[in-house]
Design a protein around this motif. Structure first.
Motif, mmCIF file in Angstrom:
data_model
loop_
_atom_site.group_PDB
_atom_site.id
_atom_site.type_symbol
_atom_site.label_atom_id
_atom_site.label_comp_id
_atom_site.label_asym_id
_atom_site.label_seq_id
_atom_site.Cartn_x
_atom_site.Cartn_y
_atom_site.Cartn_z
ATOM 1 N N MET A 144 0.998 -1.201 0.065
ATOM 2 C CA MET A 144 0.049 -0.011 0.043
ATOM 3 C C MET A 144 0.835 1.163 -0.089
ATOM 4 O O MET A 144 0.616 2.285 -0.567
ATOM 5 C CB MET A 144 -0.852 0.032 1.280
ATOM 6 N N VAL A 174 -7.103 -2.885 -4.182
ATOM 7 C CA VAL A 174 -6.353 -4.264 -3.805
ATOM 8 C C VAL A 174 -7.351 -5.099 -4.093
ATOM 9 O O VAL A 174 -8.347 -5.290 -3.688
ATOM 10 C CB VAL A 174 -6.048 -4.131 -2.207
ATOM 11 N N TYR A 222 -6.584 -1.179 6.744
ATOM 12 C CA TYR A 222 -6.530 0.279 5.811
ATOM 13 C C TYR A 222 -7.654 1.247 6.310
ATOM 14 O O TYR A 222 -7.198 2.513 6.469
ATOM 15 C CB TYR A 222 -7.062 0.020 4.542
ATOM 16 N N ILE A 250 -9.533 4.218 -2.215
ATOM 17 C CA ILE A 250 -8.944 2.919 -2.035
ATOM 18 C C ILE A 250 -10.131 1.841 -1.850
ATOM 19 O O ILE A 250 -10.887 2.109 -1.312
ATOM 20 C CB ILE A 250 -8.330 2.812 -0.479
#
Length: 515
Positions: free
Chosen positions: A43, A60, A75, A118
């Motif tokens: 990351m 991801v 995260y 993300i």
């Protein structure tokens, strides 16, 4: 203390990721052992690379729902709830049915669009979208452009779909400005080479992966695959330590070992247990490990990739090399012992899933039979293994001829043929209630009975209570009245569901009744 060298290596991996992030976009690999902190380091690479090169988001993709939840939590703790979108089938069923908080609604609306900085998703969700032909599946694709894509546990890409998968990934990099990061402890040999049209120009992030693996040696391997082990011997070895786990190749084998260990305190993990049940078992295992209490776990491969357990002794039935190394990553994970024990054995009555799994097992048997045996901590070994495996399977790396269908613009057939999880299964709702949440499942079932149909939020709320049966077995279960269609498309299991073994059904017909 023991954590010294581990943390030193983690810092080094992290620093290497930051240092290489300034490089030109393209394809990178991150080859580091279990416990080297790949989740955070990959990351860090992605964020710095995105800032440096104006990439729009970080995606991801992971193979299993269980590790998605684990990683998304990491995260969120780092970046806050608003920044992280978790997109997979079970992500929306966290709260009681009928109530949808503002954040859940935001997540649901953003999910189909992948509209967040993300995204944490499944490999299935990501890759099947690339080959899909339905709006709801492809609505997110424009947001892949100009992103950094981390494929975690990349060794789990299924060989029968490998060629179309690599072609699509290379196309994302070439035409859509995607930077791809292949992250795993067991790198598959995906780079192009003579006779193998793989990914072009793959750059390894770590300057010297071999030294990292060498310094993080945490286990001693005992390889005993020449003489098959009967189940009593497997059970006896499992109970040699107060805390131990055995990982087997099939559900049938796990059941046979549970029979052998009957009357002793064992726990069990496999896809015979619904997701909610597996989470409760994992929490119990972790608690016992942390309190240094006895714990003996009999599991199938569901435990392997990314689930962070730490046993002093792990037994692994002979299987594909990458699976053996993944299981070994659950042994002495935090380096508290000088060395954990990993015992690789061949079960006497053991079965194997068909296809690439069986092919991989036979390549592994050959590799392990050399004298002296290979160094299983050498990162070159998985590359050798995958080269041999893909070479043996050469004709079978596009089993469904997807590339031909694609070239002929036959997108409907492409979408039908590109399935990471075979379509021949039917999910059934099992009678399991997690501790402290009685009635949640039944409330959803009552509501959809009143509605006469299930809506999307209902399916999501039932997700933790599903076990997938193979279609032929499902037909048998319906004929035996073990299974009832509650409303169209929702099947409820009326057969036995055991607190240890999960869904129970006499089925001599099939090796593995369940996916």
């Amino acid at each position: 203390g023991k954590t010294g060298p581990v943390n030193e290596v983690r810092r080094e991996v992290y620093a290497a990721c930051l240092a290489r992030a300034d490089e030109a976009p393209g394809i990178f690999s991150l080859t580091a052992p279990t416990g080297a902190g790949k989740t955070r380091s990959a990351m860090a690479f992605a964020l710095r690379h995105a800032l440096r090169h104006g990439k729009r988001r970080v995606i991801v993709a992971l193979p299993y729902t269980s590790i998605i939840e684990q990683n998304a939590d990491v995260y969120r703790a780092l970046f806050g709830d608003e920044a992280v979108l978790e997109h997979h089938s079970a992500a929306y069923s966290r709260e009681a049915p009928g109530t949808e908080s503002a954040s859940e609604r935001r997540a649901r609306l953003a999910a189909e669009n992948w509209d967040a900085p993300i995204i944490v998703t499944t490999t299935v969700q990501l890759l099947e979208s690339l080959f899909a032909n339905r709006n709801s599946r492809i609505r997110k694709l424009h947001n892949l452009a100009g992103s950094v894509l981390i494929l975690d546990e990349v060794q789990t890409l299924p060989p029968p779909l490998l060629r179309p998968t690599l072609e699509a990934l290379a196309h994302l990099v070439e035409a859509y400005g995607v930077t791809l990061v292949l992250s795993t402890a067991t790198q598959p040999a995906l780079a192009e080479r003579p006779g193998f049209p793989g990914l072009p120009n793959v750059r390894e992030i770590l300057p010297d992966p071999a030294s990292v693996f060498d310094r993080l040696r945490r286990v001693r391997y005992e390889i005993d695959v020449q003489t098959p082990w009967p189940w009593p011997r497997v059970a006896a070895t499992l109970f040699e330590e107060a805390q131990a786990m055995v990982v087997l190749n099939t559900i049938r084998d796990a059941t046979a070992l549970l029979d052998e260990a009957d009357g002793r305190d064992v726990l069990h993990l496999s896809t015979l247990l619904c997701g909610a049940h597996r989470r409760v078992v994992l929490a119990d295992v972790r608690q016992r490990l942390a309190r240094r209490e006895p714990v003996h776990l009999v599991s199938t491969q569901v435990v392997e990739a990314g689930v962070d357990l730490d046993f002093p002794l792990v037994l692994r039935a002979l299987g594909p090399l990458d699976r053996i190394l993944q299981a070994a990553g659950r042994c002495n994970r935090e380096g508290r012992l000088d060395a954990g024990r990993v015992v690789i054995f061949a079960p006497e009555q053991g079965g194997l899933p068909p296809g690439a799994y069986t092919a991989g097992t036979s390549v592994t048997r050959t590799l392990l039979a050399t004298d002296p045996p290979p160094d299983l901590d050498d990162p070159e070994l998985p590359l050798r293994y995958f080269r041999l495996l893909y070479g043996n399977l050469r004709e079978a790396l596009d089993e469904e001829n997807i590339l031909d269908k694609w070239a002929a613009f036959n997108f409907e057939q492409v979408a039908r043929a590109y399935r990471l999880i075979p379509d021949d299964t039917v999910p059934v709702v099992v009678p399991y209630d997690p501790p402290g949440r009685p009635g949640v499942r039944q409330a959803v079932l009552d509501r959809i009975r009143r509605q006469g149909q299930a809506f999307r939020p209902d399916y999501r709320a039932l997700q933790p209570f599903l076990v997938s049966l193979r279609a032929r077995l499902h037909e048998q279960a319906v004929a035996q009245r073990l299974c009832e269609e509650w409303v169209p498309g929702v099947w409820v299991w009326h057969g036995a569901y055991d607190d240890l073994r999960g869904l129970q059904m006499e089925c001599p017909l099939l090796d593995d009744p369940v996916i």
